[in-house]
Design an enzyme around this catalytic site. Structure first.
Site, PDB file in Angstrom:
ATOM      1  NE  ARG A 166       1.339  -1.455   0.849  1.00 24.02           N
ATOM      2  CZ  ARG A 166       2.195  -1.833  -0.090  1.00 24.02           C
ATOM      3  NH1 ARG A 166       2.853  -2.978   0.021  1.00 24.02           N
ATOM      4  NH2 ARG A 166       2.395  -1.064  -1.152  1.00 24.02           N
ATOM      5  CE1 TYR A 196      -7.431   3.521   2.316  1.00 20.88           C
ATOM      6  CE2 TYR A 196      -7.925   5.819   1.947  1.00 20.88           C
ATOM      7  CZ  TYR A 196      -8.085   4.659   2.684  1.00 20.88           C
ATOM      8  OH  TYR A 196      -8.895   4.662   3.777  1.00 20.88           O
ATOM      9  CD  GLU A 197      -1.347   3.985   2.899  1.00 21.65           C
ATOM     10  OE1 GLU A 197      -0.199   3.589   2.636  1.00 21.65           O
ATOM     11  OE2 GLU A 197      -1.594   5.150   3.267  1.00 21.65           O
ATOM     12  N   GLY A 198      -1.535   1.258  -1.773  1.00 16.62           N
ATOM     13  CA  GLY A 198      -1.202   0.144  -2.660  1.00 16.62           C
ATOM     14  C   GLY A 198      -2.459  -0.575  -3.085  1.00 16.62           C
ATOM     15  CD  GLN A 252      -1.367  -4.177  -0.555  1.00 17.39           C
ATOM     16  OE1 GLN A 252      -0.657  -4.773   0.250  1.00 17.39           O
ATOM     17  NE2 GLN A 252      -1.284  -2.870  -0.735  1.00 17.39           N
TER      18      GLN A 252
END
Lengths: 596, 596
Positions: free
Chosen positions: B297, B438-440, B445
């Protein structure tokens, strides 16, 4: 997802905000009441949902292609276009004298939105034809009108606007194409034009190019530009097509979006000169071009609304279908559709509120246009013209900027699937990206708003708009509902911020042009936020009234909730925009050029 | 345009904001002072400018392709990757124990930015390898570490993160892949994973997949997920490669951007089961995966900064080259480069201010990470860890959201040319669009920020940050320059707005989760605006001090001007964001589901 035209929302705006009953009292629009609007919109919805929308993805996957000077459009486009002109859709807003249907813009604008929602690339061809039609109607000789207008109004031939050259984009003073008089009333046109939308294609037999060029000895700059008609094929006395004219498409662009719409590089006069016909008088071309640009600017604003609507519909459909995660409030025991999640709701509401707000603003602008052109009373015409002209940069600039926000949110709602081209959300994101650029970038719209629309009259029209808004605030106060009070608070704060900025623009316009133009786009965004919000405020009041009468409760409640959201989440941006404009101008130009 | 790494700006942050002198006092980082940072950054700049950046456009035009289960990367990628690992760039931030260079994140983050600016698609492969490395370092057995870590740290093998399945995106509770113990310590893994970045490619001999799956009898939900290593090729005792494992790439996605980065659908176990090795303990997979996600992240946040920087450089270069129109202030007699026009300056300054602000925030976060992991004193470690964890959702969420704004402005500065793919500005716009997903996603977040980072500790860390900011305001007041005063005013208003929101989140978190989560992303954006603005405020003060000492006046003046711009134009957004969050929650969820 299939596009469903938002006929109900459009009719709400047309009936209650644009007041079609008043439009129908204008001379020439006697038949154009609510019933007509409804009938036209329903028919238009059917056509666009059924015929045009299904080609949208095809156009993106299989764009127009160029070979040996010919452009082949996406399979299906030609047939859909044939149905489009057969249905009389091109003729909608044009005069009966040239076989048009002479409907008010108030109705036509909704139809144009549908066509653009269905297929932005397809809709560009009619949009440009409308522009060419406007220019000929305003400035063309009777002879030119006789030869070209019926064909353009019917859509049998299409039109183009040839402004841009490699060195002349926003700055038309740099136009170098030239036109040499032949002594027989015709000219020979030479030069290169770029970014010509539908400058070449295979959907019709002839293309009518409207071209800016300079005659020999013309003054430098924008006052030496003339406008010419250059047909792709010459037209014989009997109306049949003659020889191929010396204008050729040498390539088309590879673009981020609207891929099905061919963007041509046109070469004029490589084989002796393209035959052109002067429109109006020499050296007044820019003036005429502005006529078609103003029509086109409004239409591009509608494109923004159109693509925002489709992006919203697609995102909402996905959000109601995709199951993922448990709601934070525990209202569902287990995973739920993502529309249950507050942030997804926030995104969808932002998309919806911006789209409805801009649609309402455009609808009101269309009614002002109709009154400006048809009212019997000159003072009424003038007042409406001023209001319309104030709104055009907002409709164009704000609605297209908001379409970038909305189509981006549309991707976001889809999560990872949004980034996959097959999903379709990304196409709207790509397609929309041109809208803040062509027909005058947002900065060009903002210059217009600052210069011609605000500073020139000392802020009179702007202040009159603020006065109208203040009246709406009074009505909100009288309503007294929680929604009306929230709206009144935000609307008042936004109006005051707007007045601060207007005063700043008027006061500093001459003394500190850099400072004022540093805030031009923020001013445009602020004014768009406010005016669209004002229309949402009016909508809220109307919906409250109709709800009390028991009319279509679900729709009215949704309108009220959407207006309230607009107040809380969009209008709340305005005071900060004011601060940036009024207090932040110096820092825009503080960095020396060499530091970039 | 050629990418030029902003080494000077990076070193400013590293020296003055992240305080590399203090980092170099941490045990293990004794060699990592400013001189080292400078030497590493300069070498890194050379490599990325010369080797990686030239492949960026190629990768977009000629993406990775799939055939019969094999993925071929863009020509040139394999050779560039070879040079990348030869240069030791993959080993930068990893422990010496596994042949890493053990540099602080404070330095490594700048290198990662350069790699991503040069080529977002290329950089993703190392980014994922870093994540896999982190997971193994934290939770892998010694045996697993022995087999895999040196190869991952060197970059000879690459890593992947296999979380997503068609029904399990943000919601990992829905993971269905399963792993059956074979009695010999290994497992057989079955299932389908999608969106696997560099899940298959031809740049290295082996790929180390880290895969979430369920063991038989595991609890439902996220507490029943385990983490496995599944190598593409089995590894023999002597480290040589053995049989092909039963994991196969069945397709790659056709995406909006980062086209050179293959996004794989991986099929596990279609031919009897893919051999997997448990990482750590059963059912604790999500916990381990979060370790690599947190690293990833942060890195994705840096990707946002990286693409924003490139978009800025390209737009600035164009604006200094393209001649169009006369400046509104008459400073040039005739047409000028468009950087003379105030709105172009406003766009460039917005791009620059956001990029520099986010870079500064990321740099400070990296220093906190280093202290959290290396400080001798446990209390110092803990304090820094809390600060770092507060910043991660901002670095990831805010920097990527801002990259959407910046890359869109980058297109706009180019006008019509921006929409033409050959220009290159559109690629950044397309590439960046994945970063908020992506990656949350940004919402994920924001949930993290609201839940774990704010509500859980009753807002303590958030308030401590606000306390630090207030101290900076005091320093600004003492400076007394016009720039410092403007910054102090906006920073104070933003801090107060932030504290209001923190209080709201803490108070309502449990009672009204829908209301708090309705404002989660706006809270993240507000906090990002503030914290990045705070770093710009610190930069302003530092630059003023160094300017007085006569150090690099042009750079310091530019930093001051950029900070001032940030105050006026970015921080001024904050109070409106507060209003939307604190007063606008109800309208987010007011519309009933069926009305969408």
């Amino acid at each position: 997802m299939t596009y469903r035209a938002p006929v109900k929302d459009m009719l709400f705006d047309i009936e209650h905000l644009a007041r079609i009953d008043q439009v129908a009292q204008l001379p020439g629009f006697e038949e154009a009441g609510l019933d007509t609007a409804q009938a036209v919109l329903e028919e238009c919805a059917k056509f666009n949902e059924g015929v045009v929308a299904p080609l949208n993805v095809d156009g993106d996957k299989n764009p127009s292609s160029w070979k040996d000077g010919q452009v082949t459009t996406t399979p299906g486009f030609k047939e859909a276009y044939r149905q489009y002109i057969e249905g009389g859709w091109q003729a909608l807003q044009h005069p009966a004298e040239y076989d048009g249907q002479a409907l008010p813009k108030t109705i036509a604008a909704a139809c144009i939105e549908m066509l653009n929602s269905a297929n932005l690339s397809f809709a560009l061809c009619p949009l440009l034809t409308d522009g060419a039609t406007e220019a000929l109607l305003t400035a063309g000789s009777d002879a030119l009108k006789d030869v070209y207008l019926r064909k353009l109004v019917s859509g049998e031939w299409t039109g183009t606007m040839n402004l841009t050259e490699p060195q002349a984009g926003s700055d038309l003073a740099m136009v170098r194409s030239r036109a040499e008089p032949q002594g027989d009333g015709t000219y020979k046109v030479f030069g290169t034009k770029i970014f010509i939308t539908y400058g070449e294609h295979d959907m019709v037999d002839n293309i009518v190019h409207l071209v800016l060029a300079r005659v020999p000895g013309a003054p430098e700059g924008v006052k030496g530009i003339s406008l010419f008609v250059v047909p792709k094929f010459m037209v014989n006395q009997d109306g049949s097509l003659g020889a191929r004219n010396d204008v050729h498409c040498v390539s088309i662009e590879h673009k981020l979006g609207i891929k099905a719409s061919p963007t041509a590089v046109l070469q004029y006069g490589d084989n002796g000169g393209a035959i052109g016909y002067l429109v109006g008088q020499e050296n007044r071309g820019l003036e005429y071009m502005f006529i078609m640009m103003n029509a086109a600017r409004y239409a591009v604003g509608v494109q923004g609304i159109a693509v925002a609507e489709t992006a919203y519909q697609k995102a909402a459909a996905y959000a109601k279908d995709r199951v993922q995660s448990r709601p934070v409030d525990g209202s569902v025991n287990g995973s739920a559709t993502i529309v249950h999640h507050p942030d997804v709701r926030r995104m969808l509401m932002t998309m919806r509120a911006l789209t409805e707000g801009c649609r309402a603003m455009a609808s009101v602008a269309a009614a002002a246009y109709d009154a400006a052109h048809h009212a019997a009373d000159a003072a009424v015409r003038q007042q409406n013209q001023a209001f319309y002209e104030f709104l055009v940069p907002l409709v164009k600039g704000y609605s297209t900027e908001m379409s970038l926000e909305v189509t981006s949110l549309g991707v976001q709602v889809h999560g990872g699937m949004g980034f996959i081209e097959e999903t379709g959300a990304a196409q709207y994101y790509r397609d929309a990206r041109i809208l803040t650029i062509y027909e005058g970038t947002t900065a060009i719209q903002a210059n217009d708003l600052v210069g011609r629309k605000t500073a020139r009259d000392g802020g009179q029209v702007a202040q009159a708009v603020a006065g109208q808004i203040e009246k709406t605030e009074g009505e909100l106060a009288r309503s007294g509902s929680a929604e009306a009070r929230a709206m009144a608070k935000r609307l008042a704060a936004a109006r005051k911020a707007f007045l601060d900025v207007v005063a700043y623009v008027v006061k500093e316009g001459k003394a500190a042009p850099n400072a004022v133009f540093a805030g031009s786009v923020p001013y445009l965004m602020l004014a768009g936020n406010l005016v669209a919000g004002w229309q949402m405020a009016r909508s809220l009041l109307i919906a409250e009234g109709l709800l009390q009468k028991g009319q279509d409760a679900a729709f009215m409640r949704a309108k009220i909730a959407t207006a309230r959201f607009y107040a809380d989440h969009i209008l709340s941006r305005v005071p900060g925009q004011r601060d940036a404009i009024v207090e932040g101008a110096d820092s825009v130009t503080a960095l020396p050029l060499e530091a970039f």
